[in-house]
Design an enzyme around this catalytic site. Structure first.
Site, mmCIF file in Angstrom:
data_model
loop_
_atom_site.group_PDB
_atom_site.id
_atom_site.type_symbol
_atom_site.label_atom_id
_atom_site.label_comp_id
_atom_site.label_asym_id
_atom_site.label_seq_id
_atom_site.Cartn_x
_atom_site.Cartn_y
_atom_site.Cartn_z
ATOM 1 N N LYS A 13 0.847 -1.252 0.058
ATOM 2 C CA LYS A 13 -0.087 -0.030 -0.056
ATOM 3 C C LYS A 13 0.680 1.179 0.043
ATOM 4 C CE LYS A 13 -1.998 -0.691 4.333
ATOM 5 N NZ LYS A 13 -1.221 -1.841 4.570
ATOM 6 N N ARG A 88 -7.861 1.075 10.530
ATOM 7 C CA ARG A 88 -7.774 -0.279 10.945
ATOM 8 C C ARG A 88 -8.519 -0.958 11.905
ATOM 9 N NH1 ARG A 88 -1.901 0.928 9.930
ATOM 10 N NH2 ARG A 88 -0.723 -1.113 9.950
ATOM 11 N N ARG A 123 11.859 -5.866 3.345
ATOM 12 C CA ARG A 123 11.430 -4.299 3.084
ATOM 13 C C ARG A 123 12.578 -3.578 4.090
ATOM 14 N NH1 ARG A 123 5.907 -1.832 4.968
ATOM 15 N NH2 ARG A 123 6.337 -2.848 6.893
ATOM 16 N N ARG A 156 12.691 -2.112 9.725
ATOM 17 C CA ARG A 156 11.724 -1.827 10.421
ATOM 18 C C ARG A 156 11.969 -3.036 11.828
ATOM 19 N NH1 ARG A 156 6.296 0.098 8.163
ATOM 20 N NH2 ARG A 156 5.443 -0.780 9.773
ATOM 21 N N ARG A 167 1.423 -9.303 13.604
ATOM 22 C CA ARG A 167 0.662 -8.111 12.820
ATOM 23 C C ARG A 167 -0.094 -8.736 11.726
ATOM 24 N NH1 ARG A 167 5.451 -5.486 10.122
ATOM 25 N NH2 ARG A 167 4.092 -3.565 9.398
HETATM 26 P P1 AMP Z 1 2.352 0.701 9.424
HETATM 27 O O1 AMP Z 1 3.365 1.638 8.988
HETATM 28 O O2 AMP Z 1 0.935 0.970 8.743
HETATM 29 O O3 AMP Z 1 2.640 -0.778 9.108
HETATM 30 O O4 AMP Z 1 2.194 0.654 10.839
HETATM 31 C C1 AMP Z 1 3.061 0.420 11.744
HETATM 32 C C2 AMP Z 1 2.269 0.371 13.160
HETATM 33 O O5 AMP Z 1 1.736 1.592 13.607
HETATM 34 C C3 AMP Z 1 1.287 -0.610 13.484
HETATM 35 O O6 AMP Z 1 1.740 -1.886 13.317
HETATM 36 C C4 AMP Z 1 0.576 -0.297 14.467
HETATM 37 O O7 AMP Z 1 1.327 -0.394 15.777
HETATM 38 C C5 AMP Z 1 0.509 1.309 14.282
HETATM 39 N N1 AMP Z 1 -0.360 1.982 13.439
HETATM 40 C C6 AMP Z 1 -0.419 2.323 12.413
HETATM 41 N N2 AMP Z 1 -1.500 2.913 12.008
HETATM 42 C C7 AMP Z 1 -2.378 2.559 12.860
HETATM 43 C C8 AMP Z 1 -3.770 2.793 13.255
HETATM 44 N N3 AMP Z 1 -4.406 3.291 12.043
HETATM 45 N N4 AMP Z 1 -4.346 2.314 14.090
HETATM 46 C C9 AMP Z 1 -3.625 1.761 15.175
HETATM 47 N N5 AMP Z 1 -2.449 1.644 15.131
HETATM 48 C C10 AMP Z 1 -1.861 1.994 13.855
#
Ligand code: AMP
Length: 214
Positions: A13, A88, A123, A156, A167
């Site tokens: 995404k 989410r 990644r 990461r 996740r």
């Molecule tokens: P991402 O970069 O989108 O993979 O997000 C990394 C981490 O940030 C996730 O595993 C969550 O811990 C947190 N996170 C990101 N977006 C959200 C969201 N909309 N709601 C809750 N936690 C989030």
């Protein structure tokens, strides 16, 4: 143009959004990026969010919603945006609606679990500008160095095998119900993210966005 990009972590995404915004002139709003910046800056939200992020869980809705509302209030969001990684949970989707934030469509990216795990584990991200690379699919020209800004690439903390499993579980339980939620609203569009040729993925995403915006 206001769109939500939905899909499991690692599906691509963020990579697709970063290229699509270049063609549409709207910002990509990634709540993951907003949270990582808050963690780095050591803000109150960042301190509260850090443990949830490192363990692969979700950050509590109220923290993410407040960060996102501030960001959407900025000038560059006036003509539209792509929400990458938000909502989410169903309560997050309802928070958007309760704040009068409507969207033109939801793009739901679909790929096999095998592809997703391969993408997540390979990644690499630029420490400085956040650009996303992949060891085999999008390798940097020079190992561990960002093509765009010469920043250092890193893996990461939550892209390690145990956290990836967590996740994906969290996605299944808390985020997947959004597919039916938006399908029922008639605004969900599925896009296959199975292929690894990024320009093709970008083109098919843009085509669906343009079609659903008419
Ligand atoms: P991402 O970069 O989108 O993979 O997000 C990394 C981490 O940030 C996730 O595993 C969550 O811990 C947190 N996170 C990101 N977006 C959200 C969201 N909309 N709601 C809750 N936690 C989030």
């Amino acid at each position: 143009m206001r769109f939500i990009f939905l899909g499991p972590p690692g599906i691509g995404k963020g990579t697709i959004a970063a290229r699509v915004i270049g063609k549409l002139n709207i910002p990509q709003i990634s709540t993951g990026d907003l949270l990582r910046s808050a963690v780095r800056a050591g803000t109150e939200v960042g301190i509260k969010a850090r443990e949830h992020m490192n363990s692969g869980g979700l950050v509590p809705d109220e923290l993410v919603i407040s960060l996102l509302k501030d960001r959407l209030g900025e000038d560059d969001c006036k003509d539209g945006f792509i929400l990458d990684g938000f909502p989410r949970t169903i309560p997050q989707a309802k928070a958007l609606e309760n704040n009068g934030i409507t969207v033109d469509g939801v793009i739901n990216f679909v790929a096999s679990k095998q592809v997703i795990i391969q993408r997540l584990s390979g990644r690499r991200v630029c420490k400085r500008c956040g650009a996303i690379f992949h060891l085999t699919n999008i390798p940097p020209k020079v190992e561990d160095i960002c093509d765009r800004c010469n920043g250092e690439l890193y893996q990461r903390k939550d892209d390690t095998p145990e956290i990836i499993v967590e996740r994906l579980e969290v996605y299944k339980k808390q985020t997947e119900p959004l597919i039916a939620y938006y399908e029922n609203q008639g605004i969900l569009h599925n896009v296959s993210a199975e292929g690894s040729h990024i320009p093709d993925l970008v083109d098919s995403t843009l085509a669906v966005m343009q079609q659903s915006d008419q």
